[in-house]
Design an enzyme around this catalytic site. Structure first.
Site, PDB file in Angstrom:
ATOM      1  N   GLU A 131       0.797  -1.230   0.000  1.00 22.31           N
ATOM      2  CA  GLU A 131       0.000   0.000   0.000  1.00 22.31           C
ATOM      3  C   GLU A 131       0.832   1.283   0.000  1.00 22.31           C
ATOM      4  O   GLU A 131       0.365   2.341   0.413  1.00 22.31           O
ATOM      5  CB  GLU A 131      -1.003  -0.011   1.151  1.00 22.31           C
ATOM      6  N   GLU A 242      -5.640  -9.250   1.476  1.00 22.45           N
ATOM      7  CA  GLU A 242      -6.374  -8.898   2.693  1.00 22.45           C
ATOM      8  C   GLU A 242      -7.832  -8.673   2.357  1.00 22.45           C
ATOM      9  O   GLU A 242      -8.154  -7.973   1.387  1.00 22.45           O
ATOM     10  CB  GLU A 242      -5.845  -7.603   3.342  1.00 22.45           C
TER      11      GLU A 242
END
Length: 394
Positions: A131, A242
């Site tokens: 990220e 995730e």
């Protein structure tokens, strides 16, 4: 990197992605903030493999760093635990807020020297970053998601890793990058997509405020995010790194945490779209972030009996009747809503403790209108905005 090496690695990535790993994303600390040691990881991996009613054996684990907490370059003790429990590993190298990944490379090399093929044979992939692109995006900065990394920096780190390990036992392990779906359609990030063998997606419909983020619509939001990412990355394999729904915590717009909703999400997203179809790393098996307002853990105290029935229903839901692959959705903090608490901020992903401290993994938001020409789900999508961010200390 030389073109010949890239072609070989890409071919291997395609072969590896055909195997649908089941696992959990796991941080390097426990819920009280203390550092996990080998025994903690072994307990976690053993419980995951023995979950009652699970739709398969969860014998994989996704890590965020190679460095053992409290040290600067010691290999993480999850390596030894994985060997003891025969758990395959998706390794991670923390890239945000740093100018070098040398400590990560040193720790991984030390682990490889210590354990040799016992470790190498369990490594199914490695993610260079998590990220980072989101954190450095306009939305990430607005949402105070923490320090990230620009695409050229990530590409440089990918090249550093490949150069350091191209003659080791890990030379054929596919290299990827994990981020939120909406950074990939951004042309400025194409260099990262081109440099890797696979893409990892973090997606949490629960945080998508303003998008009709009810549990009834969660599967649709998840598929939309996947389609947007798939259209952007083309033939690169997509791994779900995730996703999950909290069983307790704050209500985000129409997203309500509850055990019943966590079960519904498991069924309509996990069972219908992910498990045994694409490599999937659920968030998460056990709570490991005391700073979060929401709890996603499917079990208490590593009990093999989960808080809800893990058995998949016999029929698929109307929202996900396709036999396709999966996605990950992002979340955002700020105007679009966020799940962040405590420190750094947001991200569909997580914030993790690395060698020197804490990094944040965030997710993004943005609007994308695209027709899914290449998506496994074969859905066309509309404009998707306001993805919510998620942060957890790992």
């Amino acid at each position: 990197m030389r073109a010949t090496g890239y072609i070989a690695a890409s071919a291997l990535a395609s072969a590896v992605s055909a195997q649908s790993y089941l696992g959990f994303s796991t941080g390097s600390t426990k819920i009280d903030g203390s550092v996990k040691v080998q025994a903690d990881y072994e307990s976690e991996f053993t419980a995951a493999q023995n979950l009652i009613g699970a739709p398969g054996v969860f014998n994989s684990a996704r890590l965020y760093t190679n460095i053992q907490g409290g040290s600067t370059t010691d290999p993480i003790e999850a390596f030894a635990a994985a060997i003891a429990t025969n758990t395959t590993l998706l390794l991670g190298i923390w890239c945000s807020g740093t100018t070098t990944i040398q400590p990560e490379l040193t720790a991984l090399k030390a682990g490889l020297t210590k354990y040799g093929s016992k470790l190498a044979d369990l490594v199914i992939g490695i993610s260079i970053g998590s990220e980072d692109l989101y954190r450095n995006s306009v939305t990430g900065v607005e949402n105070k998601a923490g320090v990230g990394a620009n695409p050229d920096v990530i590409v440089g780190f990918i090249n550093d890793y490949r150069a350091a390990f191209n003659t080791t036992l890990l030379k054929d392990v596919p290299v990827g990058h994990v981020d939120t779906w909406n950074v990939f359609p951004n042309a400025t990030n194409k260099g990262v997509i081109d440099a890797v063998d696979w893409i990892g997606l973090d997606e949490y419909p629960y945080y998508q405020t303003g998008q009709g983020n009810t549990i009834e619509n969660a599967a649709n939001l998840f598929k939309e995010a996947y389609d947007a990412a798939k259209a952007a990355v083309g033939d690169k394999p997509l791994w779900v790194t995730e996703t999950g729904w909290p069983y307790t915590g704050m209500t985000w717009d129409e997203g309500v945490p509850s055990v019943a909703n966590a079960k519904t999400y498991w069924d309509t997203v996990g069972c219908d779209m992910l498990f045994n179809k694409v490599p999937t790393f659920w968030y998460d098996l056990t709570d490991d972030n005391a700073g979060n307002n929401e709890s996603f853990a499917i079990t208490d105290n590593l009990s093999t009996k989960a808080r809800f029935n893990l058995t998949c229903p016999a029929t698929t839901s109307s929202a996900s009747s396709s036999s396709a692959a999966t996605a990950t959705g992002t979340s955002t903090k700020g105007s679009s809503g966020s799940k962040t608490t405590a420190t750094t901020a947001t991200g569909t992903g997580s914030s993790q403790t690395n060698a020197s401290g804490t990094g944040s993994a965030a997710s993004a938001t943005g609007s994308t209108t695209t027709t899914n020409a290449g998506s496994v789900l074969n859905l066309s999508i509309g404009t998707i905005v306001g993805v919510v961010a998620f942060a957890c200390l790992l």
